[in-house]
Design a protein around this motif. Sequence first.
Motif, PDB file in Angstrom:
ATOM      1  N   ASP A  52       0.831  -1.212   0.000  1.00 11.23           N
ATOM      2  CA  ASP A  52       0.000   0.000   0.000  1.00 11.23           C
ATOM      3  C   ASP A  52       0.862   1.258   0.000  1.00 11.23           C
ATOM      4  O   ASP A  52       0.544   2.243  -0.664  1.00 11.23           O
ATOM      5  CB  ASP A  52      -0.950   0.010   1.192  1.00 11.23           C
ATOM      6  N   GLY A  91       0.898   3.850  -3.033  1.00 12.45           N
ATOM      7  CA  GLY A  91       0.585   5.243  -2.725  1.00 12.45           C
ATOM      8  C   GLY A  91       1.681   6.188  -3.166  1.00 12.45           C
ATOM      9  O   GLY A  91       1.407   7.263  -3.719  1.00 12.45           O
ATOM     10  N   ASN A 103      -0.198   8.956   0.770  1.00 12.35           N
ATOM     11  CA  ASN A 103      -1.573   8.980   0.269  1.00 12.35           C
ATOM     12  C   ASN A 103      -1.924  10.302  -0.413  1.00 12.35           C
ATOM     13  O   ASN A 103      -3.085  10.550  -0.735  1.00 12.35           O
ATOM     14  CB  ASN A 103      -2.548   8.695   1.402  1.00 12.35           C
TER      15      ASN A 103
END
Length: 82
Positions: free
Chosen positions: A52, A56, A76
């Motif tokens: 992740d 991101g 993010n």
Amino acid sequence: MTSKAALNMAMRSLAKDLAPRGVTVALLSPGYVDTDFTRPVVGGPPKISARDSGQGLADAIIGLTPEDSGRFKRFNGQLVDW
């Protein structure tokens, strides 16, 4: 912490120096990634997977614009206020 602040300021200065050449300098945080090193740590912010974090960061890099140069963003895409 001093060395981290110095690195951040050096990158902001580099961003200003390279702006006339059209170079975007990104300051990106990968987040608190779940690794063998962080796994034993109890408490703190929620950990994210390496996958992740990597995805991101890739998305954040792809989305960079010249206006982002010298700014500090999380994996993010959230802007980190100085």
